[in-house]
Design a protein around this motif. Structure first.
Motif, PDB file in Angstrom:
ATOM      1  N   ALA A 206      34.175  62.143   4.025  1.00  0.00           N
ATOM      2  CA  ALA A 206      35.454  62.795   4.338  1.00  0.00           C
ATOM      3  C   ALA A 206      36.494  61.819   4.886  1.00  0.00           C
ATOM      4  O   ALA A 206      37.668  61.887   4.495  1.00  0.00           O
ATOM      5  CB  ALA A 206      35.229  63.950   5.307  1.00  0.00           C
ATOM      6  N   PRO A 207      36.141  60.890   5.804  1.00  0.00           N
ATOM      7  CA  PRO A 207      37.165  59.947   6.271  1.00  0.00           C
ATOM      8  C   PRO A 207      37.739  59.078   5.162  1.00  0.00           C
ATOM      9  O   PRO A 207      38.917  58.717   5.194  1.00  0.00           O
ATOM     10  CB  PRO A 207      36.403  59.101   7.307  1.00  0.00           C
ATOM     11  N   VAL A 208      36.930  58.747   4.182  1.00  0.00           N
ATOM     12  CA  VAL A 208      37.420  57.941   3.057  1.00  0.00           C
ATOM     13  C   VAL A 208      38.370  58.768   2.196  1.00  0.00           C
ATOM     14  O   VAL A 208      39.427  58.290   1.765  1.00  0.00           O
ATOM     15  CB  VAL A 208      36.242  57.419   2.210  1.00  0.00           C
ATOM     16  N   TYR A 209      38.032  60.016   1.989  1.00  0.00           N
ATOM     17  CA  TYR A 209      38.874  60.880   1.160  1.00  0.00           C
ATOM     18  C   TYR A 209      40.214  61.161   1.819  1.00  0.00           C
ATOM     19  O   TYR A 209      41.196  61.471   1.129  1.00  0.00           O
ATOM     20  CB  TYR A 209      38.141  62.192   0.879  1.00  0.00           C
ATOM     21  N   SER A 210      40.296  61.041   3.122  1.00  0.00           N
ATOM     22  CA  SER A 210      41.562  61.297   3.810  1.00  0.00           C
ATOM     23  C   SER A 210      42.627  60.255   3.494  1.00  0.00           C
ATOM     24  O   SER A 210      43.806  60.461   3.805  1.00  0.00           O
ATOM     25  CB  SER A 210      41.338  61.357   5.325  1.00  0.00           C
ATOM     26  N   LYS A 217      42.161  50.501   2.480  1.00  0.00           N
ATOM     27  CA  LYS A 217      40.978  49.645   2.634  1.00  0.00           C
ATOM     28  C   LYS A 217      39.695  50.467   2.608  1.00  0.00           C
ATOM     29  O   LYS A 217      38.668  50.012   2.077  1.00  0.00           O
ATOM     30  CB  LYS A 217      41.074  48.874   3.950  1.00  0.00           C
ATOM     31  N   SER A 218      39.733  51.657   3.175  1.00  0.00           N
ATOM     32  CA  SER A 218      38.526  52.486   3.182  1.00  0.00           C
ATOM     33  C   SER A 218      38.093  52.852   1.768  1.00  0.00           C
ATOM     34  O   SER A 218      36.892  52.847   1.457  1.00  0.00           O
ATOM     35  CB  SER A 218      38.768  53.749   4.009  1.00  0.00           C
ATOM     36  N   VAL A 219      39.049  53.147   0.890  1.00  0.00           N
ATOM     37  CA  VAL A 219      38.719  53.493  -0.493  1.00  0.00           C
ATOM     38  C   VAL A 219      38.213  52.263  -1.247  1.00  0.00           C
ATOM     39  O   VAL A 219      37.243  52.347  -2.021  1.00  0.00           O
ATOM     40  CB  VAL A 219      39.945  54.094  -1.205  1.00  0.00           C
ATOM     41  N   PHE A 349      29.745  57.503  -3.098  1.00  0.00           N
ATOM     42  CA  PHE A 349      30.906  56.745  -2.650  1.00  0.00           C
ATOM     43  C   PHE A 349      31.946  56.538  -3.751  1.00  0.00           C
ATOM     44  O   PHE A 349      32.958  55.882  -3.509  1.00  0.00           O
ATOM     45  CB  PHE A 349      30.456  55.402  -2.079  1.00  0.00           C
ATOM     46  N   SER A 350      31.703  57.068  -4.923  1.00  0.00           N
ATOM     47  CA  SER A 350      32.728  57.075  -5.967  1.00  0.00           C
ATOM     48  C   SER A 350      33.548  58.358  -5.957  1.00  0.00           C
ATOM     49  O   SER A 350      34.589  58.434  -6.610  1.00  0.00           O
ATOM     50  CB  SER A 350      32.083  56.903  -7.347  1.00  0.00           C
ATOM     51  N   VAL A 351      33.097  59.363  -5.208  1.00  0.00           N
ATOM     52  CA  VAL A 351      33.798  60.646  -5.160  1.00  0.00           C
ATOM     53  C   VAL A 351      35.204  60.523  -4.583  1.00  0.00           C
ATOM     54  O   VAL A 351      36.161  61.078  -5.142  1.00  0.00           O
ATOM     55  CB  VAL A 351      32.957  61.680  -4.390  1.00  0.00           C
ATOM     56  N   PRO A 352      35.426  59.801  -3.462  1.00  0.00           N
ATOM     57  CA  PRO A 352      36.792  59.736  -2.916  1.00  0.00           C
ATOM     58  C   PRO A 352      37.809  59.165  -3.886  1.00  0.00           C
ATOM     59  O   PRO A 352      38.916  59.706  -4.015  1.00  0.00           O
ATOM     60  CB  PRO A 352      36.625  58.834  -1.687  1.00  0.00           C
ATOM     61  N   SER A 353      37.485  58.072  -4.575  1.00  0.00           N
ATOM     62  CA  SER A 353      38.448  57.470  -5.509  1.00  0.00           C
ATOM     63  C   SER A 353      38.767  58.401  -6.664  1.00  0.00           C
ATOM     64  O   SER A 353      39.876  58.376  -7.204  1.00  0.00           O
ATOM     65  CB  SER A 353      37.908  56.140  -6.038  1.00  0.00           C
ATOM     66  N   ILE A 354      37.819  59.245  -7.058  1.00  0.00           N
ATOM     67  CA  ILE A 354      38.064  60.197  -8.143  1.00  0.00           C
ATOM     68  C   ILE A 354      39.015  61.295  -7.675  1.00  0.00           C
ATOM     69  O   ILE A 354      39.978  61.648  -8.370  1.00  0.00           O
ATOM     70  CB  ILE A 354      36.739  60.803  -8.635  1.00  0.00           C
TER      71      ILE A 354
END
Length: 501
Positions: A206-210, A217-219, A349-354
């Motif tokens: 969730a923090p990455v998706y934010s 940098k998180s993504v 960990f590929s979910v946020p970038s998608i």
């Protein structure tokens, strides 16, 4: 090819048919000089067209910088070009029951088609001078004034299809990452283990998706973690198969009929965000730079990403033969758990970038003004979680639809747009008018008037003839991609889903 014709007099300004409207230029001109603006395009990222006002170029630049894929470094572009290849499709390859003589050619074929389709998007973006697929579709099927209704309908259709594809793909990755870990979670709680595992994993990312864009940098770090986890999974898989101790189990009961066969290779090399990534790379070019450095060449980065992806996937097709060798020892529980964890991390960990690149939901203005929270992002995230928790029989159908959408967007859409824009649409520029009047010339033509330069005309015709063969080859390749590969694959997939084949 028609999308990137070149000449000594212009840049990116020629159509494959050499036809042009005579209502814009002087019909008596034998040859029309179009100033070379490629350097200015590289510097200012000018995505203007014949029917736009000069301020539209600045609007395009601003749109790139404010999008979810802003100007990125070459390294980040390469990461986002490579990462989609090292995901679910690659994890499933060892589980496919396909003979080596068919698996290896199929993988190499779709890898080559991935390079080809990316190049198609690249040339279409340069031809119509647009920064994303949505604008390219509008320029292809609703170009010109007086078509606002059609443009609005197409815009909503493209955004909806991209939204469905992104959310469904993210939900599938989340579901499969949970499936890989379920065997190692106790099933003695009152709450189902799948729900608990899903909540834990979505809280982790969730923090990455934010983050707002892929430049965060998180993504970037999450994407590198995903690629690194796949590399670790790949190394463990190689080790286990060299010892003949186990077949890595990545195939899940959540997947449908299309995933147990050659379509998995097509999904492995499915691509997305090609045009925005190209626009992002061009957006990093410094002003007054006459030519981008080789490290900023999108074609080179795209080719290198596919080559590395092949290096990390092709060895997996040899495991079908290795699996027939008697096992020398049983795998340890720790080794099996390690493989499952690395595979799960690669997907998770590929979910946020998608999801970050998914279009925002069309929420009413009062809802957006009522709170400062990103309501659209929250709803998209909740929808992803909800889809990941659907029953297995529903997920199987959904997984087949995801594969089908990925196939259509990668192999069918660019071919269809290319054929439409270069065979059924009016060309964008002028080279040599077919009815040029070369007899009515002034007695003393100016030396700077290119339309009376016979040497320049002959040079232009010679260069056009040289490019004719290449354009024909490209057109044939695009038709092959559209009809046998795209059309044939679509028919086969539908029949397979219906249980007829």
């Amino acid at each position: 090819m028609a999308a990137t014709p070149r000449s000594s007099t212009s840049s990116d300004s020629f159509d494959s048919r050499g036809i042009s409207p005579t209502d814009v230029f002087d019909p008596s001109a034998a040859l029309i000089l179009v100033p070379d603006t490629e350097d200015a395009t590289a510097a200012a990222f000018d995505f203007s067209s014949d029917e736009e006002d000069p301020g539209q170029a600045d609007l395009q630049v601003e749109r790139v910088r404010n999008s979810s894929i802003p100007p990125l470094s070459s390294t980040s572009i390469y990461l986002y070009l490579l990462a989609p290849f090292l995901k679910l499709g690659a994890l499933l390859i060892p589980s496919l029951d396909i003979p080596l003589r068919a698996a290896a050619p199929a993988l190499l074929l779709f890898a080559a088609l991935s390079v080809f389709t990316r190049h198609l998007w690249y040339m279409l973006a340069r031809y119509v001078r647009r920064t994303d697929m949505e604008e390219i579709v509008l320029e292809t099927f609703a170009r010109g004034r007086g078509r606002e209704g059609r443009r609005m309908a197409l815009r909503h259709a493209v955004r909806l299809s991209v939204q469905i594809m992104r959310v469904s793909l993210a939900a599938l990755y989340l579901r499969l990452s949970v499936d890989m870990l379920l065997a190692y979670f106790p099933n003695v709680l009152a709450v189902p283990s799948r729900l608990v595992t899903t909540i834990v994993l979505v809280a982790l990312i969730a923090p990455v998706y934010s983050a707002r864009t892929l430049a965060s940098k998180s993504v970037v770090y999450a994407s590198w973690i995903s690629v690194g986890a796949y590399a670790a999974w790949f190394a463990c898989t190689i080790y286990m198969y060299t010892r003949h101790i186990v077949e890595p189990i990545a195939y899940s009961s959540s997947l449908g009929k299309l995933w147990d066969g050659t379509p998995t290779f097509a999904f492995t090399f499915a691509t997305s965000s090609t045009v925005p990534l190209y626009a992002s790379l061009k957006g990093t070019t410094e002003p007054m730079t006459p030519k981008p450095r080789r490290s900023k060449s999108f074609k080179l980065l795209s080719l290198l990403s596919v080559i590395l992806a092949v290096a990390f996937t092709l060895p997996l097709v040899f495991f079908e033969a290795s699996a027939k060798v008697p096992r020398q020892e049983l795998p340890s529980a720790e080794l099996k758990a390690t493989v499952a964890v690395f595979g799960s991390i690669a997907l998770l960990f590929s979910v946020p970038s998608i999801l970050i690149t998914a279009p925002a939901l069309p929420l009413p203005l009062p809802v957006r003004r009522a709170t400062s929270l990103p309501v659209s992002k929250v709803l998209v995230y909740l929808a992803t979680i909800g889809l990941a928790l659907l029953p297995a029989h529903v997920t199987r159908i959904g997984s087949d639809l995801v594969l089908l959408l990925a196939f259509l967007s990668t192999y069918v859409a660019p071919a269809l747009i290319h054929i439409t824009i270069h065979n059924f649409r009016r060309p964008l520029s002028i080279v040599i008018p077919p009815t040029a009047n070369t007899t009515s010339r002034p007695a003393e033509p100016s030396a700077s008037d290119s339309r009376h330069d016979e040497l320049l005309q002959r040079k232009e015709r010679t260069m056009q003839r040289r490019r004719l063969g290449r354009r024909l080859i490209w057109d044939v390749a695009v038709w092959v991609l559209l009809v046998p590969v795209g059309g044939g694959g679509l028919v086969w997939a539908v029949q397979r889903m219906l249980g007829n084949w």
